[in-house]
Motif scaffolding. Structure first.
Motif, PDB file in Angstrom:
ATOM      1  N   THR A   1       0.860  -1.191   0.000  1.00 21.33           N
ATOM      2  CA  THR A   1       0.000   0.000   0.000  1.00 21.33           C
ATOM      3  C   THR A   1       0.889   1.231   0.000  1.00 21.33           C
ATOM      4  N   ILE A   2       0.575   2.164  -0.892  1.00 25.13           N
ATOM      5  CA  ILE A   2       1.338   3.415  -1.001  1.00 25.13           C
ATOM      6  C   ILE A   2       0.386   4.572  -0.740  1.00 25.13           C
ATOM      7  N   PHE A   3       0.662   5.334   0.305  1.00 28.70           N
ATOM      8  CA  PHE A   3      -0.148   6.509   0.644  1.00 28.70           C
ATOM      9  C   PHE A   3       0.668   7.749   0.308  1.00 28.70           C
ATOM     10  N   VAL A   4       0.197   8.512  -0.676  1.00 30.69           N
ATOM     11  CA  VAL A   4       0.905   9.711  -1.129  1.00 30.69           C
ATOM     12  C   VAL A   4       0.219  10.946  -0.557  1.00 30.69           C
ATOM     13  N   SER A   5       0.906  11.670   0.306  1.00 29.88           N
ATOM     14  CA  SER A   5       0.344  12.902   0.851  1.00 29.88           C
ATOM     15  C   SER A   5       0.507  14.035  -0.150  1.00 29.88           C
ATOM     16  N   VAL A   6      -0.604  14.726  -0.427  1.00 30.20           N
ATOM     17  CA  VAL A   6      -0.584  15.878  -1.329  1.00 30.20           C
ATOM     18  C   VAL A   6      -0.688  17.177  -0.531  1.00 30.20           C
ATOM     19  N   ASP A   7      -0.207  17.125   0.708  1.00 27.46           N
ATOM     20  CA  ASP A   7      -0.203  18.294   1.583  1.00 27.46           C
ATOM     21  C   ASP A   7       1.212  18.477   2.150  1.00 27.46           C
ATOM     22  N   PRO A   8       2.178  18.813   1.288  1.00 32.70           N
ATOM     23  CA  PRO A   8       3.574  18.877   1.744  1.00 32.70           C
ATOM     24  C   PRO A   8       3.837  19.961   2.776  1.00 32.70           C
ATOM     25  N   ALA A   9       2.971  20.972   2.857  1.00 33.14           N
ATOM     26  CA  ALA A   9       3.188  22.059   3.815  1.00 33.14           C
ATOM     27  C   ALA A   9       3.060  21.563   5.250  1.00 33.14           C
ATOM     28  N   ARG A  10       2.192  20.591   5.483  1.00 33.16           N
ATOM     29  CA  ARG A  10       1.974  20.087   6.842  1.00 33.16           C
ATOM     30  C   ARG A  10       2.502  18.667   7.046  1.00 33.16           C
ATOM     31  N   ASP A  11       2.487  17.878   6.000  1.00 32.80           N
ATOM     32  CA  ASP A  11       2.866  16.474   6.149  1.00 32.80           C
ATOM     33  C   ASP A  11       4.363  16.280   5.934  1.00 32.80           C
ATOM     34  N   THR A  12       5.106  16.497   6.987  1.00 33.80           N
ATOM     35  CA  THR A  12       6.544  16.225   6.960  1.00 33.80           C
ATOM     36  C   THR A  12       6.741  14.713   6.963  1.00 33.80           C
ATOM     37  N   PRO A  13       7.925  14.240   6.611  1.00 29.18           N
ATOM     38  CA  PRO A  13       8.173  12.793   6.692  1.00 29.18           C
ATOM     39  C   PRO A  13       7.882  12.231   8.078  1.00 29.18           C
ATOM     40  N   GLU A  14       8.185  12.993   9.136  1.00 31.19           N
ATOM     41  CA  GLU A  14       7.935  12.523  10.492  1.00 31.19           C
ATOM     42  C   GLU A  14       6.435  12.399  10.769  1.00 31.19           C
ATOM     43  N   THR A  15       5.665  13.402  10.346  1.00 29.09           N
ATOM     44  CA  THR A  15       4.212  13.363  10.520  1.00 29.09           C
ATOM     45  C   THR A  15       3.609  12.193   9.747  1.00 29.09           C
ATOM     46  N   LEU A  16       4.097  11.991   8.546  1.00 31.35           N
ATOM     47  CA  LEU A  16       3.597  10.917   7.696  1.00 31.35           C
ATOM     48  C   LEU A  16       3.926   9.547   8.298  1.00 31.35           C
ATOM     49  N   ALA A  17       5.132   9.419   8.851  1.00 32.30           N
ATOM     50  CA  ALA A  17       5.532   8.149   9.458  1.00 32.30           C
ATOM     51  C   ALA A  17       4.625   7.789  10.624  1.00 32.30           C
ATOM     52  N   GLN A  18       4.270   8.772  11.421  1.00 32.70           N
ATOM     53  CA  GLN A  18       3.380   8.525  12.558  1.00 32.70           C
ATOM     54  C   GLN A  18       1.973   8.184  12.091  1.00 32.70           C
ATOM     55  N   TYR A  19       1.504   8.861  11.058  1.00 36.48           N
ATOM     56  CA  TYR A  19       0.140   8.666  10.575  1.00 36.48           C
ATOM     57  C   TYR A  19      -0.067   7.255  10.025  1.00 36.48           C
ATOM     58  N   ILE A  20       0.866   6.769   9.226  1.00 38.31           N
ATOM     59  CA  ILE A  20       0.654   5.475   8.575  1.00 38.31           C
ATOM     60  C   ILE A  20       0.725   4.316   9.561  1.00 38.31           C
ATOM     61  N   ARG A  21       1.173   4.579  10.779  1.00 39.52           N
ATOM     62  CA  ARG A  21       1.176   3.543  11.811  1.00 39.52           C
ATOM     63  C   ARG A  21      -0.143   3.526  12.584  1.00 39.52           C
ATOM     64  N   SER A  22      -1.112   4.331  12.135  1.00 42.82           N
ATOM     65  CA  SER A  22      -2.394   4.414  12.829  1.00 42.82           C
ATOM     66  C   SER A  22      -3.077   3.048  12.904  1.00 42.82           C
ATOM     67  N   ASN A  23      -3.865   2.848  13.938  1.00 45.04           N
ATOM     68  CA  ASN A  23      -4.525   1.578  14.172  1.00 45.04           C
ATOM     69  C   ASN A  23      -5.469   1.229  13.027  1.00 45.04           C
ATOM     70  N   GLY A  24      -5.311   0.008  12.507  1.00 51.72           N
ATOM     71  CA  GLY A  24      -6.215  -0.476  11.474  1.00 51.72           C
ATOM     72  C   GLY A  24      -5.716  -0.275  10.064  1.00 51.72           C
ATOM     73  N   PHE A  25      -4.683   0.532   9.862  1.00 50.93           N
ATOM     74  CA  PHE A  25      -4.154   0.720   8.522  1.00 50.93           C
ATOM     75  C   PHE A  25      -3.364  -0.529   8.111  1.00 50.93           C
ATOM     76  N   PRO A  26      -3.132  -0.731   6.807  1.00 50.13           N
ATOM     77  CA  PRO A  26      -2.366  -1.911   6.379  1.00 50.13           C
ATOM     78  C   PRO A  26      -0.985  -1.931   7.035  1.00 50.13           C
ATOM     79  N   GLN A  27      -0.512  -3.112   7.360  1.00 48.63           N
ATOM     80  CA  GLN A  27       0.807  -3.224   7.968  1.00 48.63           C
ATOM     81  C   GLN A  27       1.915  -2.889   6.971  1.00 48.63           C
ATOM     82  N   ASP A  28       1.734  -3.326   5.729  1.00 45.59           N
ATOM     83  CA  ASP A  28       2.746  -3.077   4.693  1.00 45.59           C
ATOM     84  C   ASP A  28       2.362  -1.810   3.932  1.00 45.59           C
ATOM     85  N   ILE A  29       2.608  -0.664   4.529  1.00 46.51           N
ATOM     86  CA  ILE A  29       2.238   0.615   3.929  1.00 46.51           C
ATOM     87  C   ILE A  29       3.449   1.538   3.889  1.00 46.51           C
ATOM     88  N   THR A  30       3.588   2.243   2.780  1.00 46.57           N
ATOM     89  CA  THR A  30       4.664   3.209   2.604  1.00 46.57           C
ATOM     90  C   THR A  30       4.055   4.589   2.433  1.00 46.57           C
TER      91      THR A  30
END
Length: 201
Positions: free
Chosen positions: A102-131
């Motif tokens: 699973t590939i989740f592409v953020s189209v909000d670069p002003a707020r979604d830093t790599p660190e923010t994105l890393a935390q978000y994709i670990r959210s409960n219930g999301f696919p385990q194999d997600i980039t």
């Protein structure tokens, strides 16, 4: 700002004439027949984006395996978390050898830093194999253009997020050669996604 609605509508019109499998195969697979009618080699060109862990990735990094691609952003109030949750739920019913990345592409670069994105994709219930991926405005525009869609920042508001971002609600399934094999609309359930993934070669 480009109009997302017309971009997506044009894409769907193109998808409707894509090749499909024989009816008998569709029925035997037990999946929605639309699952087999949405393939095209006109969607999903090359991209170069930054992963949540700081690496620069391209479509070549996903070669040899299917991948579900979704454009969104971490402040998205409903469509993004619901879609990613449905993918995670669908994977529970898909054999390991049939599970795409699973590939989740953020189209909000002003707020979604790599660190923010890393935390978000670990959210409960999301696919385990997600980039999680993001990039500059130019890189994201190139990526969304390749998928025949677009994105755009809305006006500032007094909401907690500050502003909304318009983006596609389509979940794209790319095959091992980075060609669109099928796609899923916003209202398709986890069960429908799982049935389709299991039915496709």
């Amino acid at each position: 700002m480009r109009n997302v609605f017309f971009a997506i509508s044009a894409s769907l019109a193109m998808f409707s004439v894509a090749a499909c499998s024989p009816a008998g195969e569709q029925q035997a697979a037990g999946a929605n027949p639309d699952c087999f009618r949405r393939s095209t080699d006109m969607v999903g060109g090359p991209f170069e984006l930054m992963a949540a862990d700081g690496r620069t990735l391209t479509q070549k990094d996903f070669a040899g395996r299917k991948a579900l691609v979704f454009f969104g952003y971490t402040y998205c109030p409903d469509i993004c978390p619901i879609t990613l949750y449905n993918v995670g739920k669908a994977m529970q019913d898909v054999p390991a050898d049939k599970q795409p990345a699973t590939i989740f592409v953020s189209v909000d670069p002003a707020r979604d830093t790599p660190e923010t994105l890393a935390q978000y994709i670990r959210s409960n219930g999301f696919p385990q194999d997600i980039t999680g991926l993001t990039g500059s405005e130019a890189q994201l525009t190139a990526a969304t253009d390749a998928f025949k869609t677009s994105f755009g920042r809305g006006d500032d508001s007094e909401s907690a997020g500050g502003y909304l971002v318009s983006h596609s609600s389509i979940l794209y399934l790319m095959d091992e050669n980075w060609k669109l094999q099928t796609f899923f609309m916003q209202d398709e359930s986890a069960e429908a996604i799982a049935s389709c993934l299991k039915a496709l070669d």
